[in-house]
Design a protein around this motif. Sequence first.
Motif, PDB file in Angstrom:
ATOM      1  N   LYS A 110      29.782  27.403  -9.795  1.00  0.00           N
ATOM      2  CA  LYS A 110      28.947  27.994 -10.842  1.00  0.00           C
ATOM      3  C   LYS A 110      27.801  28.810 -10.259  1.00  0.00           C
ATOM      4  O   LYS A 110      27.404  29.825 -10.828  1.00  0.00           O
ATOM      5  CB  LYS A 110      28.382  26.898 -11.739  1.00  0.00           C
ATOM      6  N   LEU A 111      27.270  28.383  -9.132  1.00  0.00           N
ATOM      7  CA  LEU A 111      26.158  29.098  -8.532  1.00  0.00           C
ATOM      8  C   LEU A 111      26.603  30.312  -7.722  1.00  0.00           C
ATOM      9  O   LEU A 111      25.804  31.207  -7.460  1.00  0.00           O
ATOM     10  CB  LEU A 111      25.341  28.157  -7.647  1.00  0.00           C
ATOM     11  N   SER A 112      27.862  30.351  -7.337  1.00  0.00           N
ATOM     12  CA  SER A 112      28.335  31.511  -6.574  1.00  0.00           C
ATOM     13  C   SER A 112      28.602  32.720  -7.464  1.00  0.00           C
ATOM     14  O   SER A 112      28.612  33.850  -6.980  1.00  0.00           O
ATOM     15  CB  SER A 112      29.582  31.151  -5.779  1.00  0.00           C
ATOM     16  N   LEU A 113      28.801  32.503  -8.747  1.00  0.00           N
ATOM     17  CA  LEU A 113      29.063  33.625  -9.656  1.00  0.00           C
ATOM     18  C   LEU A 113      27.872  34.583  -9.755  1.00  0.00           C
ATOM     19  O   LEU A 113      28.071  35.796  -9.650  1.00  0.00           O
ATOM     20  CB  LEU A 113      29.483  33.105 -11.030  1.00  0.00           C
ATOM     21  N   PRO A 114      26.626  34.115  -9.932  1.00  0.00           N
ATOM     22  CA  PRO A 114      25.514  35.069  -9.918  1.00  0.00           C
ATOM     23  C   PRO A 114      25.380  35.772  -8.569  1.00  0.00           C
ATOM     24  O   PRO A 114      25.046  36.956  -8.507  1.00  0.00           O
ATOM     25  CB  PRO A 114      24.284  34.213 -10.203  1.00  0.00           C
ATOM     26  N   LEU A 115      25.658  35.032  -7.510  1.00  0.00           N
ATOM     27  CA  LEU A 115      25.593  35.635  -6.181  1.00  0.00           C
ATOM     28  C   LEU A 115      26.600  36.775  -6.062  1.00  0.00           C
ATOM     29  O   LEU A 115      26.281  37.858  -5.570  1.00  0.00           O
ATOM     30  CB  LEU A 115      25.875  34.572  -5.118  1.00  0.00           C
ATOM     31  N   LEU A 116      27.783  36.542  -6.547  1.00  0.00           N
ATOM     32  CA  LEU A 116      28.841  37.536  -6.449  1.00  0.00           C
ATOM     33  C   LEU A 116      28.571  38.744  -7.338  1.00  0.00           C
ATOM     34  O   LEU A 116      28.711  39.883  -6.896  1.00  0.00           O
ATOM     35  CB  LEU A 116      30.179  36.903  -6.831  1.00  0.00           C
ATOM     36  N   PRO A 121      26.166  43.234  -5.312  1.00  0.00           N
ATOM     37  CA  PRO A 121      26.045  44.670  -5.602  1.00  0.00           C
ATOM     38  C   PRO A 121      24.677  45.243  -5.230  1.00  0.00           C
ATOM     39  O   PRO A 121      24.584  46.382  -4.761  1.00  0.00           O
ATOM     40  CB  PRO A 121      26.261  44.758  -7.118  1.00  0.00           C
ATOM     41  N   SER A 122      23.630  44.464  -5.393  1.00  0.00           N
ATOM     42  CA  SER A 122      22.308  44.982  -5.031  1.00  0.00           C
ATOM     43  C   SER A 122      22.195  45.169  -3.515  1.00  0.00           C
ATOM     44  O   SER A 122      21.575  46.138  -3.052  1.00  0.00           O
ATOM     45  CB  SER A 122      21.205  44.062  -5.553  1.00  0.00           C
ATOM     46  N   TYR A 123      22.792  44.284  -2.729  1.00  0.00           N
ATOM     47  CA  TYR A 123      22.776  44.456  -1.281  1.00  0.00           C
ATOM     48  C   TYR A 123      23.599  45.681  -0.862  1.00  0.00           C
ATOM     49  O   TYR A 123      23.219  46.408   0.061  1.00  0.00           O
ATOM     50  CB  TYR A 123      23.296  43.214  -0.564  1.00  0.00           C
ATOM     51  N   ILE A 124      24.699  45.903  -1.542  1.00  0.00           N
ATOM     52  CA  ILE A 124      25.518  47.089  -1.245  1.00  0.00           C
ATOM     53  C   ILE A 124      24.704  48.354  -1.512  1.00  0.00           C
ATOM     54  O   ILE A 124      24.729  49.305  -0.720  1.00  0.00           O
ATOM     55  CB  ILE A 124      26.816  47.072  -2.087  1.00  0.00           C
ATOM     56  N   ILE A 125      23.966  48.364  -2.618  1.00  0.00           N
ATOM     57  CA  ILE A 125      23.130  49.531  -2.940  1.00  0.00           C
ATOM     58  C   ILE A 125      22.035  49.700  -1.889  1.00  0.00           C
ATOM     59  O   ILE A 125      21.736  50.823  -1.463  1.00  0.00           O
ATOM     60  CB  ILE A 125      22.531  49.385  -4.355  1.00  0.00           C
ATOM     61  N   LEU A 126      21.422  48.602  -1.459  1.00  0.00           N
ATOM     62  CA  LEU A 126      20.375  48.692  -0.438  1.00  0.00           C
ATOM     63  C   LEU A 126      20.917  49.210   0.895  1.00  0.00           C
ATOM     64  O   LEU A 126      20.248  49.953   1.609  1.00  0.00           O
ATOM     65  CB  LEU A 126      19.707  47.334  -0.224  1.00  0.00           C
TER      66      LEU A 126
END
Length: 140
Positions: A110-116, A121-126
């Motif tokens: 359940k906690l990995s879903l927000p991470l995914l 995506p925000s790290y990819i953008i950064l």
Amino acid sequence: MVHIVPSISFIKQLRTQLESGLSVSSSLKKTLIIEDSLFSQEVELWWSGYRTGHGGHWEFRTHFEKAFIEVLQQGLEGAPIHKYLLQIEQEMQEEFEIRWKSYLDSLPTKLSLPLLFLFFPSYIILIFGPLISAFLKGVS
């Protein structure tokens, strides 16, 4: 755990009152004063119906709570109930531990879903944002 499962707390408190030498009726009355939860309110409604002779029918959620009410009714009629209270309390604790462990085991998923879906995506953008910006400046 007491605040998580009020029915276990209620049974524990009732058993403690019985072990101190009080009758089932006195123990129930004292436990209802001490315990303040939705379950204790339901038991109080059931008990007031039982005392007035209206059958004391009240809908309880789990089969453990229903079994507890049946044992309590037998105790109010004069039957010994201490060993049954111990058994119900132990079964409720075991069931609680099984469900709690199951819930804890499902938390990583359940906690990995927000991470995914949010952080990745925000790290990819950064990472790629400055590269894409430099590329677009170079092209134009």
